[in-house]
Motif scaffolding. Structure first.
Motif, PDB file in Angstrom:
ATOM      1  N   LYS A 143       0.821  -1.217   0.000  1.00 33.47           N
ATOM      2  CA  LYS A 143       0.000   0.000   0.000  1.00 33.47           C
ATOM      3  C   LYS A 143       0.852   1.263   0.000  1.00 33.47           C
ATOM      4  N   ASP A 144       2.102   1.160   0.421  1.00 37.27           N
ATOM      5  CA  ASP A 144       2.997   2.324   0.406  1.00 37.27           C
ATOM      6  C   ASP A 144       3.428   2.696  -1.015  1.00 37.27           C
ATOM      7  N   LEU A 145       3.378   1.740  -1.939  1.00 37.27           N
ATOM      8  CA  LEU A 145       3.956   1.950  -3.274  1.00 37.27           C
ATOM      9  C   LEU A 145       3.131   2.903  -4.128  1.00 37.27           C
ATOM     10  N   LYS A 146       1.825   2.751  -4.088  1.00 35.20           N
ATOM     11  CA  LYS A 146       0.836   3.640  -4.722  1.00 35.20           C
ATOM     12  C   LYS A 146       0.753   3.579  -6.244  1.00 35.20           C
ATOM     13  N   PHE A 147       1.866   3.421  -6.941  1.00 39.15           N
ATOM     14  CA  PHE A 147       1.857   3.606  -8.398  1.00 39.15           C
ATOM     15  C   PHE A 147       2.664   2.497  -9.059  1.00 39.15           C
ATOM     16  N   GLY A 148       1.978   1.710  -9.905  1.00 38.22           N
ATOM     17  CA  GLY A 148       2.635   0.592 -10.564  1.00 38.22           C
ATOM     18  C   GLY A 148       2.509   0.651 -12.078  1.00 38.22           C
ATOM     19  N   PHE A 149       3.319  -0.151 -12.735  1.00 36.04           N
ATOM     20  CA  PHE A 149       3.420  -0.201 -14.196  1.00 36.04           C
ATOM     21  C   PHE A 149       2.965  -1.573 -14.669  1.00 36.04           C
ATOM     22  N   MET A 150       1.920  -1.611 -15.468  1.00 38.22           N
ATOM     23  CA  MET A 150       1.450  -2.865 -16.042  1.00 38.22           C
ATOM     24  C   MET A 150       1.797  -2.904 -17.525  1.00 38.22           C
ATOM     25  N   VAL A 151       2.176  -4.088 -18.000  1.00 35.72           N
ATOM     26  CA  VAL A 151       2.570  -4.243 -19.403  1.00 35.72           C
ATOM     27  C   VAL A 151       1.850  -5.445 -19.998  1.00 35.72           C
ATOM     28  N   HIS A 152       0.943  -5.183 -20.949  1.00 37.20           N
ATOM     29  CA  HIS A 152       0.332  -6.237 -21.753  1.00 37.20           C
ATOM     30  C   HIS A 152       1.121  -6.334 -23.053  1.00 37.20           C
TER      31      HIS A 152
END
Length: 495
Positions: free
Chosen positions: A64-73
Motif C-alpha cells: 500500500k505504500d507503493l501507490k503507483f505501478g506499471f502494467m505491461v500487456h
C-alpha cells in the motif's frame, strides 16, 4: 484482461467474499449454496475467509505504500495491433473486420512463428517506469491465448521455443529479463498469469466448438482431462514462482475460472451458456508458491477469499474510500495491448486519476502496451515522464500515505502520513488552469497551524473565516494539481 467490465458493485461483492453481508429477501431453502454461505458466516470455509497470515497482512501494508505501478500487456498480438487474445474468442460482441473465424484463428495462432521483438530492452522500460515514479511492475507472462512470454517446459507455445524466431536470441526469456532488470532497479515485481488457456487442448478441446471464453467440455463428465489441465496450470505457476527469484505479486486473471463457492448470481453470466464450474485448486497452488516465497501476494481476481489479497477494479475508480486493499488497473490508452494511434489519456487526467485513487485508499496500476518490436509508444513515454516530474515535487502527498476523511471534497483529494501527524491536501486543476489566489481548505477534525506548498518551501498565508481556513496562494502556471502540506496543533497526550 477481460474485454467486458463487470459492474463494480458485483466485483466488490465477489471480492469481499466471506467478509460481505448480503440482504436476501427469500426463505433460506430457496437460496443457492453460494448465497447460503455468504448469508450465514458460520458456514464459511477457510478458503473463503480473508487472508489473516500476519506475513501477508504486513506485506500488504508495504504494498500500500507503493501507490503507483506499471502494467505491461505484451504478446504476439502486438504484431497485428489488435486487442489482446480476445479476437480468437467466438463470443458475439467480438468483431474481426469480417474475416472468417476459423481462418482468422489459424492465422492468429501462427503469430508465434513471426514474433521477433528485436528492439526490446528491459533496461529502457525500467528507466521509463522509474522516470514516471512507478514503484512496481506487473508483466503479462501468459494471456488467454496461451502464448507464454517465458520459458516453459510444459508447452511449445513460448517465446523461447524454436518455433519462435526470437528464441535464437541468447536471452529470449523476456520475463526473466524484465523481472531481473526491474528488481535490480528497486521495483517490486509482479507476474500476470491467465488461468484459462485457449491454446491448451485440455481447456479448449479441439474436437468441439468453443462457443465462449469458458472450458468447452464438462469437467465433471471428464475429470481426468480437467485434472490434466489443473496439473498444467499448477506446473506453469510453479515455474513462475520458482525459476525467477523472489517475485512479489502473482496476479491471476480470467475470473470465470473459479471454485463453486465463489459463484454468485452476478458472476454466473461469466460461466457462459453451459455454466461449467472450473476449479483449479487454488489452495494447492498458493501452498506451493508460498513454500518458495512466503510473503508472496496473490491476486486471484474477482474470486474473493484467502487468495485475493487485494481487489482490482478494472478501468474504474470507486465512488469513495474502500477499507480493504485495492488497486485500480487502468490503461493509459483505450486498449490494454498495443494499437497504432491509440487514444492516450492526457497527463492532467492521469495525475488526477492517481490522486483520486490514492485519496480513496488504493494503488494505481497503469498499463502501456509495447509494439511488436518491444518499444513503448513515444506518446506514452512522454506522459510517463510528465507524471514523474509532478511526483518529484508532490510525491510526499502520494507515497507511503493513507486516506484522510472526507477523502474527496470537490477539487480536493486528501491523504495523510501513516502516523497521522501530517495531512496533505491536493487541489486538482483543469487542463491549462492556473492555481487560484484564494482557496478554502476542507474541514479537518483538528485546527491547521501551518500550511506549506510542496516543492516550494515556506508557509502559505492562512486566514480563519469562521470554521473555514482560507489559503492565499501566489498564482502560478498550471501544474495539473497542487499539493499542500498541512500541520496541526498538538493534541493532549493520550488523545
Amino acid at each position: 484482461m477481460k474485454k467486458h467490465i463487470i459492474l463494480f458493485a458485483a466485483l466488490l461483492l465477489s471480492a469481499l467474499g466471506a467478509g460481505a453481508q448480503v440482504a436476501v429477501n427469500a426463505d433460506s431453502a430457496s437460496l443457492t449454496p453460494a448465497q447460503k454461505c455468504i448469508h450465514h458466516p458460520r458456514h464459511y470455509t477457510e478458503e473463503q475467509m480473508p487472508e489473516d497470515n500476519p506475513i501477508i497482512v504486513d506485506r500488504l501494508e508495504e504494498w500500500k505504500d507503493l501507490k503507483f505501478g506499471f502494467m505491461v500487456h505484451w504478446g504476439i498480438y502486438a504484431q497485428w495491433g489488435v486487442v489482446e487474445s480476445w479476437s480468437i474468442c467466438s463470443e458475439p460482441w467480438i468483431t474481426r473486420d469480417g474475416r472468417d473465424y476459423m481462418t482468422y484463428v489459424q492465422s492468429y495462432r501462427a503469430l508465434n512463428k513471426s514474433f521477433k521483438p528485436t528492439k526490446f530492452d528491459a533496461n529502457r522500460w525500467a528507466k521509463n517506469a522509474a522516470d514516471a515514479g512507478m514503484k512496481y511492475v506487473v508483466f503479462t507472462t501468459k494471456h488467454h491465448d496461451g502464448f507464454c512470454m517465458f520459458d516453459s517446459k510444459y508447452t511449445d507455445y513460448t517465446i523461447s521455443n524454436k518455433s519462435c524466431p526470437y528464441s535464437k536470441k541468447i536471452d529470449s526469456d523476456v520475463t526473466r529479463s524484465i523481472v531481473e532488470t526491474f528488481r535490480s532497479k528497486g521495483f517490486w515485481t509482479g507476474l500476470y498469469f491467465s488461468k484459462p488457456d485457449w491454446h491448451c487442448p485440455d481447456y479448449w478441446a479441439p474436437e468441439w466448438a468453443t462457443p465462449d471464453r469458458n472450458v468447452n467440455y464438462d469437467p465433471q463428465q471428464d475429470p481426468e482431462r480437467w485434472q490434466r489441465y489443473c496439473d498444467f496450470t499448477y506446473n506453469q505457476i510453479y515455474e513462475l514462482t520458482h525459476n525467477y527469484g523472489p517475485i512479489d505479486i502473482l496476479w491471476l486473471d480470467g475470473g470465470w475460472v473459479r471454485p463453486e463457492w465463489s459463484i454468485t448470481p452476478e458472476i454466473r453470466e461469466w460461466l457462459g451458456c453451459r455454466g461449467y464450474v472450473q476449479d483449479i485448486d487454488m489452495p494447492a497452488i498458493a501452498k506451493m508458491a508460498r513454500e518458495k516465497i512466503p510473503d508472496l501476494l496473490i491476486v486471484d481476481r474477482s474470486v474473493g477469499g484467502k487468495y485475493e489479497n487485494y481487489t482490482t477494479p478494472e478501468q474504474q475508480i470507486p465512488q469513495s474510500y474502500m477499507p480493504q486493499p485495492w488497486e485500480t488497473c487502468m490503461t493509459m490508452g483505450d486498449s490494454w495491448s498495443y494499437v497504432p494511434n491509440d487514444n492516450y489519456k492526457s497527463t492532467n487526467t492521469l495525475i488526477h486519476t492517481l490522486c483520486d485513487v490514492v485519496a480513496k485508499g488504493g494503488n494505481l496500476l497503469l498499463n502501456v502496451g509495447p509494439d511488436a518490436y518491444g518499444v513503448l509508444p513515444e506518446r506514452a513515454v512522454v506522459r510517463m515522464k510528465e507524471i514523474g516530474q509532478w511526483l518529484k515535487i508532490n510525491g510526499e502527498a502520494i507515497y507511503e500515505t493513507r486516506p484522510l476523511m472526507p477523502f474527496v471534497d470537490g477539487r480536493w483529494r486528501l491523504t495523510q502520513s501513516k502516523d497521522g501527524k501530517t495531512a496533505y491536501a491536493i487541489y486538482l486543476l483543469d487542463e491549462g488552469e492556473a492555481m487560484p489566489e484564494v482557496v478554502t481548505l476542507p474541514k479537518f477534525d483538528r485546527n491547521p497551524v501551518k500550511v506549506s506548498l510542496l516543492g516550494k518551501g515556506g508557509s502559505v498565508k492562512m486566514r480563519q473565516d469562521g470554521s473555514n481556513t482560507e489559503l492565499y496562494v501566489h498564482p502560478s502556471e498550471s501544474n495539473h494539481a497542487v499539493a499542500f502540506k498541512v500541520q496541526f496543533e498538538k493534541t493532549k497526550k493520550g488523545r
